[in-house]
Design a protein around this motif. Structure first.
Motif: not given
Ligand code: TTP
Length: 394
Positions: A224-228, A230-236, A243-247, A260-265
């Protein structure tokens, strides 16, 4: 079409993780496990969701409320876990038409559920290499002619995944089955009666995962992480790299030097870094803290857990409010290359995974420089001493 979702189970095979959270509410990507089933049912066209609840029922009720994604929600209570037919029977008052029953701890591909909702009677059928541990269907030209439990000589490779579309009259049959050899009222005995009475279609399920044991929670998150998206709403921080699909959810922070290498939440309230490396399918829960010099790989870190300094954690599940002392290291591979074993209900069992780390129950705490061997389970509230090598469960 009403969808009955069985979510009364305690999840004893998932202990100690289920000591603070009922299995249906364990985190899988950005929602509880059972919400994936509910979402799939809503997408397939359910006009009401009926959750059968029991163990820690309020956690399920609080999450779904009276309406979920525009669909009305009802709850039926199963006080004692006497089996899946018994669980579905608790929802009897809502069943006056054909109805769907789904296990609340299984993940299905959405197309399969859509097809299941469209045909009645029907069951989901998933093809496996070794069907012997499952309920196995005999299928003739797409029609199910029999189901046998855990056969030594399976009639096919297509197995039951706990997804049923029953005709209205089966609602009465839920209370008319006898106890099975293991002492439960089984929904598969209701299915057997439906098979005798009508042509039951075998709906192909392309992807399925039953989530019963801790490593399956990792697999569920991998899926299910692989299906998210990418979006970044927090503070980075500008010197962090995603890198890649990171939320990164709103209210989460990622500090300088973090990769952070995605998929990651990274869930709301969590903070990561500085100088941490997060890779594989990793889930960092609400208000968790991952600090300096920490490497996390393919790991579920539940809410309010702390991995503050200089640790490696791979292929592991850390429950809620765990604290790892500085320098805690997790082994996740056997030198003989055999699959890692872990403990399920007091028995050592193979995870089938070449790489598996540890399971830490809620509130477990390791002291500085603790080494945890692959497959170790720390019970809820367990502790270790400084420099300790933990080779056995604690
Ligand atoms: P199981 O996975 O067989 O049971 P469980 O969830 O309690 O887990 P464990 O075996 O580790 O203790 O159950 C399959 C599904 O049916 C699951 O979604 C829970 C649900 N269930 C009920 O709601 N009531 C019941 O009496 C039983 C046996 C299961």
């Amino acid at each position: 079409m009403h969808a009955v979702i069985l979510a009364a189970g305690e999840g004893t095979r998932m202990r100690p993780l289920t000591e603070s959270i009922p299995k249906p509410m364990l985190p899988v990507a950005d929602r509880p496990l059972v919400a994936h089933t509910a979402d799939a049912a809503v997408a397939a066209g359910a006009d009401r969701l009926v959750f059968v609840v029991g163990y820690e029922a309020d956690r399920v009720r609080d999450h779904f409320g009276e309406s979920y994604r525009g669909v009305p929600v009802a709850y039926a209570t199963q006080d004692e876990q006497l089996g899946t037919a018994h669980a579905a029977a608790a929802a009897r008052e809502y069943l006056d038409d054909d109805f769907v029953v789904l296990n609340g701890d299984d993940l299905y591909d959405e197309d399969a559920l859509t097809a299941l909702f469209e045909q009645c009677p029907a069951v989901g059928a998933y093809t496996v290499e070794d069907p012997r541990p499952y309920g196995v269907f005999s299928i003739d030209d797409g029609v199910v002619t029999d189901i046998v439990e855990k056969p030594a000589d399976p009639p096919s490779s297509r197995v039951n995944v706990g997804a049923y579309h029953f005709p209205a009259e089966a609602a009465d049959w839920l209370t008319e089955v006898d106890r099975s050899d293991r002492g439960e009222y089984e929904i598969t005995d209701v299915l057997a009666r439906v098979i005798d009475a009508a042509e039951v279609s075998a709906v192909p399920v392309r992807r399925w995962l039953g989530v019963g044991r801790p490593w399956e929670l990792l697999e569920a998150n991998e899926w299910k992480l692989a299906e998210l998206d990418r979006h970044v709403d927090g503070e980075v921080h500008e010197r962090a790299e995603l890198r890649g699909s990171v939320v990164v959810e709103a209210g989460a922070t990622v500090d300088a030097g973090v990769v952070v290498e995605g998929p990651a939440l990274i869930r709301s309230g969590a903070d990561v870094g500085p100088n941490a490396y997060v890779r594989g399918a990793t889930h960092i829960g609400q208000n968790a803290h991952v600090g300096n010099g920490v490497e996390l790989k393919n790991t579920v870190v539940m809410r309010e857990t702390n991995v503050p300094h200089l640790s490696y954690v791979g292929d592991s599940v850390l429950g809620e409010r765990v604290n790892l002392g500085a320098g805690t290291q997790v082994a996740n591979l056997r030198h003989d290359g055999e699959p890692v074993e872990t403990t399920v209900k007091g028995e050592r069992v193979s995870t089938g995974r070449r790489k598996f780390g540890v399971v830490a129950g809620p509130d477990a705490k390791t002291a500085i420089n603790t080494s945890l061997n692959a497959g170790v389970v720390l019970s809820a509230g367990a502790t270790t001493t400084p420099g300790e090598s933990v080779l056995r469960d604690r």
